[in-house]
Design a protein around this motif. Structure first.
Motif, mmCIF file in Angstrom:
data_model
loop_
_atom_site.group_PDB
_atom_site.id
_atom_site.type_symbol
_atom_site.label_atom_id
_atom_site.label_comp_id
_atom_site.label_asym_id
_atom_site.label_seq_id
_atom_site.Cartn_x
_atom_site.Cartn_y
_atom_site.Cartn_z
ATOM 1 N N GLU A 286 37.407 45.546 20.278
ATOM 2 C CA GLU A 286 36.239 46.161 20.902
ATOM 3 C C GLU A 286 36.176 45.813 22.392
ATOM 4 N N GLU A 287 36.452 44.555 22.726
ATOM 5 C CA GLU A 287 36.404 44.132 24.119
ATOM 6 C C GLU A 287 37.534 44.758 24.934
ATOM 7 N N LEU A 288 38.697 44.879 24.325
ATOM 8 C CA LEU A 288 39.833 45.495 25.026
ATOM 9 C C LEU A 288 39.625 46.981 25.280
ATOM 10 N N ALA A 289 38.705 47.584 24.540
ATOM 11 C CA ALA A 289 38.424 49.008 24.725
ATOM 12 C C ALA A 289 37.522 49.264 25.929
ATOM 13 N N HIS A 290 37.043 48.183 26.574
ATOM 14 C CA HIS A 290 36.200 48.294 27.758
ATOM 15 C C HIS A 290 36.899 47.636 28.947
ATOM 16 N N ASP A 291 36.271 47.726 30.131
ATOM 17 C CA ASP A 291 36.811 47.017 31.278
ATOM 18 C C ASP A 291 36.729 45.510 31.023
ATOM 19 N N PHE A 292 37.543 44.729 31.735
ATOM 20 C CA PHE A 292 37.698 43.309 31.419
ATOM 21 C C PHE A 292 36.445 42.488 31.680
ATOM 22 N N LEU A 293 35.524 43.002 32.486
ATOM 23 C CA LEU A 293 34.292 42.267 32.768
ATOM 24 C C LEU A 293 33.149 42.626 31.820
ATOM 25 N N PHE B 5 30.548 28.797 30.942
ATOM 26 C CA PHE B 5 31.723 29.520 30.456
ATOM 27 C C PHE B 5 32.864 28.521 30.251
ATOM 28 N N ASN B 6 33.257 28.321 28.999
ATOM 29 C CA ASN B 6 34.400 27.491 28.659
ATOM 30 C C ASN B 6 35.610 28.439 28.602
ATOM 31 N N ARG B 7 36.376 28.467 29.647
ATOM 32 C CA ARG B 7 37.264 29.568 30.018
ATOM 33 C C ARG B 7 36.379 30.747 30.415
ATOM 34 N N SER B 8 36.973 31.766 31.021
ATOM 35 C CA SER B 8 36.114 32.779 31.622
ATOM 36 C C SER B 8 36.899 34.043 31.953
ATOM 37 N N HIS B 9 36.287 34.855 32.814
ATOM 38 C CA HIS B 9 36.933 36.074 33.300
ATOM 39 C C HIS B 9 38.210 35.774 34.086
ATOM 40 N N TYR B 10 38.374 34.516 34.509
ATOM 41 C CA TYR B 10 39.589 34.172 35.250
ATOM 42 C C TYR B 10 40.832 34.161 34.360
ATOM 43 N N VAL C 252 50.634 35.202 34.449
ATOM 44 C CA VAL C 252 51.689 34.272 34.059
ATOM 45 C C VAL C 252 52.469 34.782 32.853
ATOM 46 N N LYS C 253 51.770 35.332 31.879
ATOM 47 C CA LYS C 253 52.421 35.785 30.649
ATOM 48 C C LYS C 253 52.888 37.238 30.714
ATOM 49 N N LYS C 254 52.644 37.863 31.897
ATOM 50 C CA LYS C 254 53.105 39.233 32.139
ATOM 51 C C LYS C 254 52.602 40.197 31.048
ATOM 52 N N ILE C 255 51.314 40.104 30.776
ATOM 53 C CA ILE C 255 50.708 40.951 29.743
ATOM 54 C C ILE C 255 50.578 42.389 30.219
ATOM 55 N N TYR C 256 50.218 42.549 31.493
ATOM 56 C CA TYR C 256 50.123 43.884 32.079
ATOM 57 C C TYR C 256 50.962 43.934 33.351
ATOM 58 N N GLU C 257 51.147 45.112 33.888
ATOM 59 C CA GLU C 257 51.888 45.260 35.137
ATOM 60 C C GLU C 257 51.107 44.613 36.284
ATOM 61 N N ASP C 258 51.817 44.299 37.358
ATOM 62 C CA ASP C 258 51.248 43.508 38.443
ATOM 63 C C ASP C 258 49.974 44.100 39.044
ATOM 64 N N LYS C 259 49.900 45.402 39.185
ATOM 65 C CA LYS C 259 48.742 45.996 39.855
ATOM 66 C C LYS C 259 47.437 45.715 39.110
ATOM 67 N N VAL C 260 47.529 45.445 37.802
ATOM 68 C CA VAL C 260 46.326 45.173 37.014
ATOM 69 C C VAL C 260 45.689 43.863 37.458
ATOM 70 N N TRP C 261 46.475 42.762 37.444
ATOM 71 C CA TRP C 261 45.880 41.480 37.820
ATOM 72 C C TRP C 261 45.608 41.393 39.315
ATOM 73 N N LYS C 262 46.405 42.078 40.127
ATOM 74 C CA LYS C 262 46.161 42.054 41.569
ATOM 75 C C LYS C 262 44.817 42.687 41.913
ATOM 76 N N ASN C 263 44.462 43.785 41.244
ATOM 77 C CA ASN C 263 43.179 44.444 41.488
ATOM 78 C C ASN C 263 42.000 43.595 41.035
ATOM 79 N N ARG C 264 42.244 42.730 40.076
ATOM 80 C CA ARG C 264 41.143 41.969 39.494
ATOM 81 C C ARG C 264 40.591 40.891 40.422
ATOM 82 N N TYR C 265 41.369 40.444 41.393
ATOM 83 C CA TYR C 265 40.829 39.498 42.365
ATOM 84 C C TYR C 265 39.589 40.091 43.045
#
Length: 275
Positions: free
Chosen positions: A104-111, A127-132, A140-153
């Motif tokens: 359900e969470e993956l079906a929405h934006d990450f925030l 928050f014990n771990r968080s949006h970070y 680190v684990k290369k779950i998505y292509e680079d542009k995904v995590w780069k935009n998230r900053y």
């Protein structure tokens, strides 16, 4: 008071470049009055102060406090929360652990799942771990292509700015442990049957990526420590000192809000409790 100046010493100045190799993980330079036992006594003073400040926060029902805690595996997130917030009224605090996103969470934006958990007036939310994780683990684990995590900053900085402008005080804590200390803590979990439940074989996979995680944390700390939402890099090899520093940061943050109990609109002397 113990560990005065913790906010200043461990603050990541906005715009600065973080090099974790240059930051000590076993530092205790702000507490020269003794060791672990003396530290516990000093901690009791801070916890009493925090209890009173949290009561005013809850009663005034005006401010919101968001505490973000990040660390490597075994870094002490759970222990820090238990040690720093035991005196806080349960009505005024919530701890939100962010684990692997659900379908359900993956079906929405990450925030989406994060925004639903931020504090309301009068509350502290930790928050014990968080949006970070959606930057760090994804990169680190290369779950998505680079542009995904780069935009998230940019998304994260904008999100935290919005929360701040809407009245949320944000404190972000990175618990900085050494690779050697992590090894010892993992071994302790393996050697003690009562701690086996805390051991996750996947932690060893992440440990193999230690250097990649460090580079990514440096990037995150450098790019997302802002005036609205500052990061603090807290030395965490010594658990008692870690707890003292985080408690000091929390007390100083709450004091800065200049909170007051609500003024009453009635005269106490005119009140009579009937038999």
């Amino acid at each position: 008071m113990p560990v005065q100046g913790a906010k200043e010493k461990y603050l990541v100045e906005p715009g600065s470049k973080v090099n974790l190799k240059k930051l000590e993980t076993d530092d205790r330079s702000l507490y020269d009055d003794g060791g672990k036992e003396e530290g516990k006594l000093a901690m009791n003073e801070l916890l009493e102060e925090m209890r009173e400040l949290q009561r005013v926060l809850y009663a005034e029902n005006k401010h919101r406090i968001l505490v973000v805690i990040q660390a490597m595996d075994t870094g002490g997130k759970d222990g820090c929360v238990k040690s720093v917030f035991p005196t806080v009224d349960p009505q005024g605090i919530h701890v939100e652990p962010f684990k692997k996103p659900s379908e359900e969470e993956l079906a929405h934006d990450f925030l989406w799942r994060v925004h639903a958990k931020v504090p309301r007036n009068g509350q502290i939310v930790v928050f014990n771990r968080s949006h970070y994780e959606d930057i760090i683990a994804v990169k680190v684990k290369k779950i998505y292509e680079d542009k995904v995590w780069k935009n998230r900053y940019g998304h994260v900085v904008d999100f935290e700015r919005m929360l701040s402008e809407e009245g949320t005080t944000i404190v972000k804590i990175y618990l900085h442990i050494s690779k050697e200390e992590q090894r010892q803590r993992l071994e302790s979990r393996l050697e003690n049957p009562d701690k086996h439940w805390k051991f996750n074989p996947d932690d060893l996979k992440d440990r193999a990526l230690w250097d990649d995680f460090m580079v990514t944390y440096e990037d995150v700390l450098s790019k997302t420590s802002t005036k609205d939402a500052p990061w603090y890099v807290v030395p965490a090899d010594r658990k008692w000192y870690r707890n003292l520093v985080v408690a000091r940061i929390m007390v100083d943050t709450l004091k800065k809000l200049n909170m007051q109990y609500p003024e009453i609109t009635w005269d106490p002397s005119s009140m009579k409790i009937e038999d």
